[in-house]
Design a protein around this motif. Sequence first.
Motif, PDB file in Angstrom:
ATOM      1  N   GLN A  48      -8.234   4.775  -4.292  1.00  0.00           N
ATOM      2  CA  GLN A  48      -8.994   3.538  -4.259  1.00  0.00           C
ATOM      3  C   GLN A  48      -9.586   3.092  -5.790  1.00  0.00           C
ATOM      4  O   GLN A  48      -9.375   2.186  -6.305  1.00  0.00           O
ATOM      5  N   ALA A  49     -10.094   4.323  -6.402  1.00  0.00           N
ATOM      6  CA  ALA A  49     -10.725   4.337  -7.574  1.00  0.00           C
ATOM      7  C   ALA A  49      -9.577   4.086  -8.683  1.00  0.00           C
ATOM      8  O   ALA A  49      -9.944   3.298  -9.516  1.00  0.00           O
ATOM      9  N   LEU A  50      -8.632   4.623  -8.664  1.00  0.00           N
ATOM     10  CA  LEU A  50      -7.322   4.506  -9.718  1.00  0.00           C
ATOM     11  C   LEU A  50      -6.929   2.837  -9.457  1.00  0.00           C
ATOM     12  O   LEU A  50      -6.794   1.970 -10.444  1.00  0.00           O
ATOM     13  N   PRO A  60      -7.843   1.474  -1.060  1.00  0.00           N
ATOM     14  CA  PRO A  60      -6.693   2.441  -1.365  1.00  0.00           C
ATOM     15  C   PRO A  60      -5.455   1.781  -0.952  1.00  0.00           C
ATOM     16  O   PRO A  60      -5.297   0.834  -0.234  1.00  0.00           O
ATOM     17  N   THR A  61      -4.266   2.530  -1.525  1.00  0.00           N
ATOM     18  CA  THR A  61      -3.001   2.130  -1.005  1.00  0.00           C
ATOM     19  C   THR A  61      -2.127   3.468  -0.991  1.00  0.00           C
ATOM     20  O   THR A  61      -2.606   4.271  -1.178  1.00  0.00           O
ATOM     21  N   ASN A  62      -1.097   3.053  -0.683  1.00  0.00           N
ATOM     22  CA  ASN A  62      -0.046   4.232  -0.351  1.00  0.00           C
ATOM     23  C   ASN A  62       0.295   5.099  -1.754  1.00  0.00           C
ATOM     24  O   ASN A  62       0.085   6.386  -1.785  1.00  0.00           O
ATOM     25  N   VAL A  63       0.884   4.329  -2.620  1.00  0.00           N
ATOM     26  CA  VAL A  63       1.477   5.024  -3.831  1.00  0.00           C
ATOM     27  C   VAL A  63       0.941   4.101  -5.100  1.00  0.00           C
ATOM     28  O   VAL A  63       1.099   3.027  -5.006  1.00  0.00           O
ATOM     29  N   ALA A  82      -1.809   8.647  -1.499  1.00  0.00           N
ATOM     30  CA  ALA A  82      -3.164   8.728  -0.756  1.00  0.00           C
ATOM     31  C   ALA A  82      -2.917   9.382   0.502  1.00  0.00           C
ATOM     32  O   ALA A  82      -2.023   8.586   1.210  1.00  0.00           O
ATOM     33  N   TYR A  83      -3.227  10.726   0.861  1.00  0.00           N
ATOM     34  CA  TYR A  83      -3.031  10.865   2.280  1.00  0.00           C
ATOM     35  C   TYR A  83      -3.545  10.089   3.527  1.00  0.00           C
ATOM     36  O   TYR A  83      -2.490   9.914   4.404  1.00  0.00           O
ATOM     37  N   GLY A  84      -4.635   9.599   3.441  1.00  0.00           N
ATOM     38  CA  GLY A  84      -4.957   8.772   4.839  1.00  0.00           C
ATOM     39  C   GLY A  84      -4.169   7.482   4.866  1.00  0.00           C
ATOM     40  O   GLY A  84      -3.573   7.363   5.982  1.00  0.00           O
TER      41      GLY A  84
END
Length: 153
Positions: A48-50, A60-63, A82-84
């Motif tokens: 999410q920060a990136l 957040p996103t997947n990749v 991102a794991y979650g």
Amino acid sequence: MIEIEVEDDAWIAALPDAAAVVERAAIAALGSVEGDVVVLLTHDAAVQALNGRFREKDRPTNVLSFPAPESAAPHLGDIVLAYGVCAGEAAEQNKSLADHLSHLTVHGVLHLLGFDHEVEAEAEEMEAEERSILASLGVADPYTAHDDHHGDA
């Protein structure tokens, strides 16, 4: 060379061979292309920060894929997962985490190689390449039931 860093232990808890899954998928996606790729398996907050910093999307996103400048050769770029988000998508789509991780790794590497999915023709070409690579790994077509699930890379 494929370098894999595991920042979130949840990846290993859920998928003990996560690094091997990533390496296998990245090598398949690279094919005959020479170059180095770094893959970071992390948590949602880091992604999410990136995503906020580099894409102005505060979620957040997947990749995410970060292609390296040509002057950095042989480094092709970095991929962050991102794991979650990934685990949630795998469960929602009735896929194994290993298969979903393979797909998102292939997706991320293809972005490093110049593929994109901003327009329909590009998306179709990228998805066809993903399907071919994943089939070579024994992973089912990820778009069969979920045609609109592009990574945010």
